[in-house]
Design an enzyme around this catalytic site. Structure first.
Site, mmCIF file in Angstrom:
data_model
loop_
_atom_site.group_PDB
_atom_site.id
_atom_site.type_symbol
_atom_site.label_atom_id
_atom_site.label_comp_id
_atom_site.label_asym_id
_atom_site.label_seq_id
_atom_site.Cartn_x
_atom_site.Cartn_y
_atom_site.Cartn_z
ATOM 1 N N THR A 1 -57.149 0.609 16.932
ATOM 2 C CA THR A 1 -56.282 1.666 16.394
ATOM 3 C C THR A 1 -55.088 1.925 17.306
ATOM 4 O O THR A 1 -53.957 2.065 16.835
ATOM 5 C CB THR A 1 -57.092 2.977 16.227
ATOM 6 O OG1 THR A 1 -58.219 2.707 15.395
ATOM 7 C CG2 THR A 1 -56.246 4.069 15.595
ATOM 8 N N TYR B 1 -55.555 11.171 3.708
ATOM 9 C CA TYR B 1 -56.195 11.267 5.024
ATOM 10 C C TYR B 1 -57.099 12.494 5.139
ATOM 11 O O TYR B 1 -57.328 12.992 6.246
ATOM 12 C CB TYR B 1 -55.129 11.305 6.121
ATOM 13 C CG TYR B 1 -54.606 9.932 6.502
ATOM 14 C CD1 TYR B 1 -55.460 8.941 6.990
ATOM 15 C CD2 TYR B 1 -53.259 9.624 6.406
ATOM 16 C CE1 TYR B 1 -54.990 7.692 7.352
ATOM 17 C CE2 TYR B 1 -52.774 8.368 6.774
ATOM 18 C CZ TYR B 1 -53.650 7.407 7.246
ATOM 19 O OH TYR B 1 -53.182 6.164 7.621
ATOM 20 N N ASN C 1 -48.992 3.001 14.643
ATOM 21 C CA ASN C 1 -49.711 1.742 14.867
ATOM 22 C C ASN C 1 -49.481 0.717 13.758
ATOM 23 O O ASN C 1 -50.326 -0.150 13.527
ATOM 24 C CB ASN C 1 -51.208 2.029 15.080
ATOM 25 C CG ASN C 1 -51.841 2.749 13.912
ATOM 26 O OD1 ASN C 1 -51.169 3.069 12.933
ATOM 27 N ND2 ASN C 1 -53.127 2.994 13.997
ATOM 28 N N GLU D 1 -59.585 3.923 -1.885
ATOM 29 C CA GLU D 1 -58.185 3.876 -1.422
ATOM 30 C C GLU D 1 -57.309 3.049 -2.366
ATOM 31 O O GLU D 1 -56.154 3.396 -2.612
ATOM 32 C CB GLU D 1 -58.129 3.309 0.003
ATOM 33 C CG GLU D 1 -58.769 4.250 1.021
ATOM 34 C CD GLU D 1 -58.660 3.738 2.453
ATOM 35 O OE1 GLU D 1 -58.212 2.591 2.674
ATOM 36 O OE2 GLU D 1 -59.013 4.503 3.365
ATOM 37 N N HIS E 1 -52.416 0.378 8.319
ATOM 38 C CA HIS E 1 -53.730 0.946 8.019
ATOM 39 C C HIS E 1 -54.496 -0.084 7.208
ATOM 40 O O HIS E 1 -53.913 -0.814 6.415
ATOM 41 C CB HIS E 1 -53.576 2.234 7.183
ATOM 42 C CG HIS E 1 -54.862 2.677 6.546
ATOM 43 N ND1 HIS E 1 -55.786 3.460 7.199
ATOM 44 C CD2 HIS E 1 -55.392 2.417 5.325
ATOM 45 C CE1 HIS E 1 -56.819 3.670 6.402
ATOM 46 N NE2 HIS E 1 -56.604 3.049 5.252
ATOM 47 N N LYS F 1 -46.950 1.044 7.663
ATOM 48 C CA LYS F 1 -46.586 2.444 7.898
ATOM 49 C C LYS F 1 -45.088 2.625 8.200
ATOM 50 O O LYS F 1 -44.383 1.654 8.498
ATOM 51 C CB LYS F 1 -47.436 2.988 9.052
ATOM 52 C CG LYS F 1 -48.938 3.003 8.737
ATOM 53 C CD LYS F 1 -49.707 3.670 9.864
ATOM 54 C CE LYS F 1 -51.199 3.681 9.565
ATOM 55 N NZ LYS F 1 -51.948 4.377 10.631
ATOM 56 N N ARG G 1 -51.240 -4.702 15.184
ATOM 57 C CA ARG G 1 -50.928 -3.468 15.912
ATOM 58 C C ARG G 1 -50.373 -3.761 17.303
ATOM 59 O O ARG G 1 -49.535 -3.008 17.821
ATOM 60 C CB ARG G 1 -52.172 -2.578 15.976
ATOM 61 C CG ARG G 1 -52.418 -1.891 14.631
ATOM 62 C CD ARG G 1 -53.761 -1.243 14.566
ATOM 63 N NE ARG G 1 -53.881 -0.343 13.423
ATOM 64 C CZ ARG G 1 -55.042 0.102 12.972
ATOM 65 N NH1 ARG G 1 -56.165 -0.241 13.566
ATOM 66 N NH2 ARG G 1 -55.075 0.925 11.943
HETATM 67 P P1 CMP Z 1 -55.347 4.749 10.484
HETATM 68 O O1 CMP Z 1 -56.163 3.530 10.645
HETATM 69 O O2 CMP Z 1 -54.366 4.806 9.372
HETATM 70 O O3 CMP Z 1 -56.341 5.992 10.340
HETATM 71 C C1 CMP Z 1 -55.998 7.299 10.734
HETATM 72 C C2 CMP Z 1 -54.711 7.344 11.500
HETATM 73 O O4 CMP Z 1 -54.570 8.486 12.308
HETATM 74 C C3 CMP Z 1 -54.678 6.178 12.492
HETATM 75 O O5 CMP Z 1 -54.537 4.975 11.840
HETATM 76 C C4 CMP Z 1 -53.537 6.618 13.383
HETATM 77 O O6 CMP Z 1 -52.261 6.421 12.780
HETATM 78 C C5 CMP Z 1 -53.822 8.117 13.454
HETATM 79 N N1 CMP Z 1 -54.660 8.470 14.632
HETATM 80 C C6 CMP Z 1 -55.933 8.131 14.869
HETATM 81 N N2 CMP Z 1 -56.375 8.650 16.029
HETATM 82 C C7 CMP Z 1 -55.337 9.344 16.534
HETATM 83 C C8 CMP Z 1 -55.160 10.116 17.712
HETATM 84 N N3 CMP Z 1 -56.146 10.279 18.609
HETATM 85 N N4 CMP Z 1 -53.964 10.682 17.910
HETATM 86 C C9 CMP Z 1 -52.963 10.529 17.018
HETATM 87 N N5 CMP Z 1 -53.073 9.799 15.860
HETATM 88 C C10 CMP Z 1 -54.247 9.211 15.638
#
Ligand code: CMP
Length: 144
Positions: A95, A53, A116, A130, A119, A13, A106
């Site tokens: 996450t 997303y 983070n 995807e 993905h 990312k 992460r």
């Molecule tokens: P990812 O695994 O790419 O899937 C969805 C993304 O949304 C996640 O990683 C984070 O980057 C973001 N995300 C998930 N939960 C939250 C949250 N509670 N607040 C802000 N960002 C989030």
């Protein structure tokens, strides 16, 4: 027993790209036995990030997530390994980088629940969707 060789989609990312961590992350991925079948660096448009997303469209963090994912280039990979989907999820960690286990991507390279670092697909079915979102059939031809 036959091996369950799978493919999963990985995204490095914008936070990790801007911090120059992509080489370290790729090194860690390869050191854990993943084969990088395809890889490219791109910058997502807002529409592209929204479509990717889409499942999170109704979440409170959706617009921040789209802004974040379009804020700099990303690097996308197709990873191949036995049980690649679950194996990569374990390597990524939780996450929220603050809650991620020691040694995970992460924990090592992310900052918080949004920024983070990486993905990874959450199921083999979503991995297929995807991967097709980012790569053409030609780009996925195995060259080994
Ligand atoms: P990812 O695994 O790419 O899937 C969805 C993304 O949304 C996640 O990683 C984070 O980057 C973001 N995300 C998930 N939960 C939250 C949250 N509670 N607040 C802000 N960002 C989030």
């Amino acid at each position: 027993m036959t091996k369950n060789i799978e493919r999963t989609l990985s995204i490095i990312k914008p936070d990790a790209i801007k911090a120059n961590y992509s080489g370290k992350i790729i090194d860690l991925i390869e050191s854990k036995g993943f084969f990088i079948l395809a890889q490219k660096r791109i910058t997502l448009s807002a529409i592209e990030a929204e479509v990717f997303y889409n499942i999170h469209r109704d979440k409170s963090f959706f617009s921040d997530l789209v802004s974040f994912m379009t804020s700099a280039p990303i690097s996308v990979q197709v990873l191949e390994k036995e049980n690649a989907v679950n194996s990569y999820r374990l390597l990524m960690g939780a996450t929220d980088s603050n809650l991620a286990e020691e040694g995970t991507i992460r924990k090592l390279y992310g900052s918080n629940i949004q920024n983070n670092a990486v993905h990874g697909s959450d199921s083999p079915e979503n991995a297929e969707v995807e991967i097709k979102f980012f790569f053409s059939g030609l780009e996925l031809l195995s060259k080994t």
